[in-house]
Design an enzyme around this catalytic site. Structure first.
Site, PDB file in Angstrom:
ATOM      1  N   ASN A  10      27.992  62.952  32.271  1.00  0.00           N
ATOM      2  CA  ASN A  10      29.085  62.265  32.598  1.00  0.00           C
ATOM      3  C   ASN A  10      28.870  61.331  31.926  1.00  0.00           C
ATOM      4  OD1 ASN A  10      31.886  62.234  32.895  1.00  0.00           O
ATOM      5  ND2 ASN A  10      32.222  63.671  34.711  1.00  0.00           N
ATOM      6  N   HIS A  56      12.647  44.570  40.773  1.00  0.00           N
ATOM      7  CA  HIS A  56      11.823  43.412  41.490  1.00  0.00           C
ATOM      8  C   HIS A  56      11.274  43.033  42.673  1.00  0.00           C
ATOM      9  CE1 HIS A  56      13.888  40.865  38.727  1.00  0.00           C
ATOM     10  NE2 HIS A  56      15.350  41.287  38.729  1.00  0.00           N
ATOM     11  N   SER A  67      28.257  63.416  41.261  1.00  0.00           N
ATOM     12  CA  SER A  67      29.048  62.118  40.288  1.00  0.00           C
ATOM     13  C   SER A  67      28.312  61.465  41.545  1.00  0.00           C
ATOM     14  CB  SER A  67      30.435  61.806  40.848  1.00  0.00           C
ATOM     15  OG  SER A  67      30.871  62.782  39.837  1.00  0.00           O
ATOM     16  N   THR A 102      15.173  59.185  47.064  1.00  0.00           N
ATOM     17  CA  THR A 102      14.665  58.270  46.694  1.00  0.00           C
ATOM     18  C   THR A 102      12.861  59.594  47.492  1.00  0.00           C
ATOM     19  OG1 THR A 102      14.537  58.612  49.680  1.00  0.00           O
ATOM     20  CG2 THR A 102      15.512  56.704  48.660  1.00  0.00           C
ATOM     21  N   LYS A 103      13.430  60.319  47.674  1.00  0.00           N
ATOM     22  CA  LYS A 103      12.230  61.052  48.175  1.00  0.00           C
ATOM     23  C   LYS A 103      12.668  62.697  46.990  1.00  0.00           C
ATOM     24  CE  LYS A 103      10.263  59.837  51.867  1.00  0.00           C
ATOM     25  NZ  LYS A 103      10.062  58.271  51.426  1.00  0.00           N
ATOM     26  N   ARG A 144      20.629  73.106  52.472  1.00  0.00           N
ATOM     27  CA  ARG A 144      20.374  74.348  52.492  1.00  0.00           C
ATOM     28  C   ARG A 144      19.914  74.427  51.528  1.00  0.00           C
ATOM     29  NH1 ARG A 144      24.358  77.777  49.915  1.00  0.00           N
ATOM     30  NH2 ARG A 144      26.541  76.665  49.039  1.00  0.00           N
TER      31      ARG A 144
END
Length: 189
Positions: free
Chosen positions: A88, A119, A146, A169-170, A187
């Site tokens: 999208n 950084h 989204s 993040t994991k 779930r």
């Protein structure tokens, strides 16, 4: 919508697509996506598009104001987008190492994939050119909602769904729904 309005819309978007093709500087691109939206390809690395990759959705936010940004920053950077992937509007990838998106993936509007820190957190190294980076892998048949951000080193398993607004993040296993900041499995599918 009248015929004149559709012609104006088509001309406007076609000119924007051509503009971003002209501004693109990545020389190592293979495959050709179906463009319904401007696409900017940057960097010295490799970018590969599989068959039937769609960039942009006409009836979706950012259609008249944004563009898709895909950057394979360094010579060793590599972005592979599989077959039958639909992306999208307002999507971005900034890749220092490797980003892989497998077949039949759906990606919502305003999403980003970043395989690096941008950084360094150490103030003495903050302006170095090559921050820490780790590959990102997105399995087959994944649906990414989204406003999702996927960070370095993440693997998302086949068939999984990532809820709107999540920050991944994991690693996310296959066949689950994950959501939140940071994204967690909520779930099984």
């Amino acid at each position: 919508m009248g015929i004149i309005s559709r012609i104006k819309q088509f001309c406007f978007v076609t000119l924007r697509i051509k503009k971003y093709e002209f501004l693109s500087d990545c020389k190592r691109v293979s495959g050709k996506p179906n463009l319904f939206y401007p696409l900017l390809l940057k960097g010295n690395g490799k970018i590969h598009f599989g068959n039937n990759v769609q960039i942009g959705v006409i009836s979706s936010p950012y259609y008249f104001s944004g563009y898709t940004y895909i950057e394979a920053r360094n010579g060793c950077s590599e972005i592979n987008i599989g077959n039958n992937v639909a992306i999208n509007n307002a999507f971005s990838i900034v890749c220092f190492s490797k980003v892989t998106i497998k077949d039949n993936v759906l990606i919502g509007g305003n999403c980003s994939i970043i395989d690096n820190d941008g950084h360094d957190s150490n103030i003495n190294k903050r302006n170095q050119e090559n921050p820490n980076s780790f590959p990102v892998f997105i399995g087959e048949n994944v649906f990414i909602g989204s406003n999702v951000t996927i960070l370095k080193g993440v693997e998302i398993g086949d068939n999984s769904v990532i809820g709107n607004g999540s920050v991944v993040t994991k690693n996310i296993p296959k066949n689950v729904i994950a959501a939140g900041n940071p994204a967690k499995v909520i779930r099984d599918l």
